[in-house]
Design a protein around this motif. Sequence first.
Motif, PDB file in Angstrom:
ATOM      1  N   CYS A 202       1.445  28.730   2.858  1.00 27.31           N
ATOM      2  CA  CYS A 202       2.349  29.887   2.884  1.00 27.31           C
ATOM      3  C   CYS A 202       2.679  30.485   1.529  1.00 27.31           C
ATOM      4  O   CYS A 202       3.198  31.596   1.460  1.00 27.31           O
ATOM      5  N   PHE A 261       3.821  25.793   5.667  1.00 27.88           N
ATOM      6  CA  PHE A 261       3.559  24.604   4.856  1.00 27.88           C
ATOM      7  C   PHE A 261       3.048  25.043   3.492  1.00 27.88           C
ATOM      8  O   PHE A 261       2.384  26.075   3.364  1.00 27.88           O
ATOM      9  N   ASP A 262       3.310  24.234   2.493  1.00 34.53           N
ATOM     10  CA  ASP A 262       2.593  24.368   1.226  1.00 34.53           C
ATOM     11  C   ASP A 262       2.644  23.029   0.500  1.00 34.53           C
ATOM     12  O   ASP A 262       3.642  22.309   0.580  1.00 34.53           O
ATOM     13  N   PRO A 265       5.500  22.003  -4.387  1.00 32.80           N
ATOM     14  CA  PRO A 265       6.959  22.120  -4.278  1.00 32.80           C
ATOM     15  C   PRO A 265       7.484  23.454  -4.809  1.00 32.80           C
ATOM     16  O   PRO A 265       8.429  24.019  -4.258  1.00 32.80           O
ATOM     17  N   VAL A 268       7.129  26.074  -2.120  1.00 35.90           N
ATOM     18  CA  VAL A 268       8.145  25.887  -1.076  1.00 35.90           C
ATOM     19  C   VAL A 268       9.477  26.477  -1.532  1.00 35.90           C
ATOM     20  O   VAL A 268      10.164  27.164  -0.770  1.00 35.90           O
ATOM     21  N   ARG A 269       9.834  26.247  -2.794  1.00 37.68           N
ATOM     22  CA  ARG A 269      11.090  26.806  -3.334  1.00 37.68           C
ATOM     23  C   ARG A 269      11.052  28.327  -3.335  1.00 37.68           C
ATOM     24  O   ARG A 269      12.026  28.987  -2.928  1.00 37.68           O
ATOM     25  N   ASN A 272      11.317  29.734   0.211  1.00 41.10           N
ATOM     26  CA  ASN A 272      12.696  29.648   0.710  1.00 41.10           C
ATOM     27  C   ASN A 272      13.605  30.676   0.042  1.00 41.10           C
ATOM     28  O   ASN A 272      14.494  31.244   0.689  1.00 41.10           O
ATOM     29  N   VAL A 286      10.288  25.955   6.196  1.00 36.85           N
ATOM     30  CA  VAL A 286       9.168  25.763   5.269  1.00 36.85           C
ATOM     31  C   VAL A 286       9.142  24.299   4.841  1.00 36.85           C
ATOM     32  O   VAL A 286      10.161  23.743   4.423  1.00 36.85           O
ATOM     33  N   HIS A 287       7.966  23.668   4.969  1.00 41.06           N
ATOM     34  CA  HIS A 287       7.838  22.233   4.725  1.00 41.06           C
ATOM     35  C   HIS A 287       6.886  21.952   3.566  1.00 41.06           C
ATOM     36  O   HIS A 287       5.856  22.627   3.417  1.00 41.06           O
ATOM     37  N   HIS A 288       7.198  20.935   2.776  1.00 42.47           N
ATOM     38  CA  HIS A 288       6.318  20.487   1.710  1.00 42.47           C
ATOM     39  C   HIS A 288       5.240  19.595   2.332  1.00 42.47           C
ATOM     40  O   HIS A 288       5.412  18.378   2.472  1.00 42.47           O
TER      41      HIS A 288
END
Length: 389
Positions: A202, A261-262, A265, A268-269, A272, A286-288
Amino acid sequence: MNENFKMVATTMFGLEEALETELKNLGAQEVKPGVRNVSFRGDKGFMYKANIALRTAIRILKPIKTFKVFDEEDLYEGLQKINWEKYMSADSTFAIGAVVNSKFFTTNSHYISLKSKDSIADYFRHKYHKRPNVDVKHPDVRIHVHIQKETCTISLDSSGDSLHKRGYRTSTNIAPINEVLAAGLVLLSGYDGHSNFIDPMCGSGTILIEATMIACNIPANINRPEFGFEKWDDYDEDLYFKIQDSLLKKIVNPQFKIMGFDKAPSAVRKANDNIKSANLSEFVAVHHVNFFNSVKEVFGSTTILFNPPYGERLNIDTEEFYKKIGDTLKHGYPDSKVWFITSDIQALKYVGLKTSRRIPLKNGDLDCRFVRYDMYAGSRKAKKNPIED
């Protein structure tokens, strides 16, 4: 009463059909697709609605004059014959954009913009001994010059900044996908909020945000700070807010899972942050997660749509990377319609799956394919569908 007039919505190559459908669903009249544009008719209120709501439009133009041009002098003279007082004054600021596709003009678009600017400035200087100033960032009036063969069309740009600038993106990764293209991919995939949605790579979350706005029926440009038409003399603020309120009343809550997903980190931040900026945090997770180590954990029909690395973002072993995509989908994602875009068309053979659709698109200057793979919950033979062209 507002009268209907012709408008032109510009778009990216390959998204013309999606934009045509959007316009018809929004209530436009006399909708006619072209190349990278769709023309239509509507009134002032519809012009406001088109700017607020359209997902695959880059600009909404209002043509004001068409004339024949065979050289730069024809362009200069044609612009001199327009009654510019209807649209601006000597105290206004203005900017000009140009698109040229003609054998009669060997100069570039920037030169045509400068020639057009000189003509309009001279118009006011001759009549009022004062010329309007150019402001390329925040002009009172944006003017669009389009020369196709020997026909020149002069339009007012009602959008101002390009409509891909939604106003929600605060953080980006390398080569983020354009918001208009992201929305176009979601619409071309057929996703409408009536299934789960996963973006397994993502990045900064643009595809996720556009998909969520589609699922919730949120107007695409509701987060923008302004539109070009707000500086026009005939701007009707009451009508604008009436149109905006009518669109906001149609927002719904999504009934299915939307997630991204990505493996990074930092991505992901950023995703978000952007999701929060778009006021969508309650609807998207959103998941790591590294997609290649994942399996589908949601029940039921799912749309998977992503924009894997390619072109300027390509720093991978192509064969291994695309093979991993195919293996992960085969073993971990049954009952899914999978779409992704790539400019590495030769690498698709390493996926090891048969595409059921291939749609030609452009991502900037890159020639791309938007491809679909159908992953079945049970036996492939038992559920085989006719392959789509």
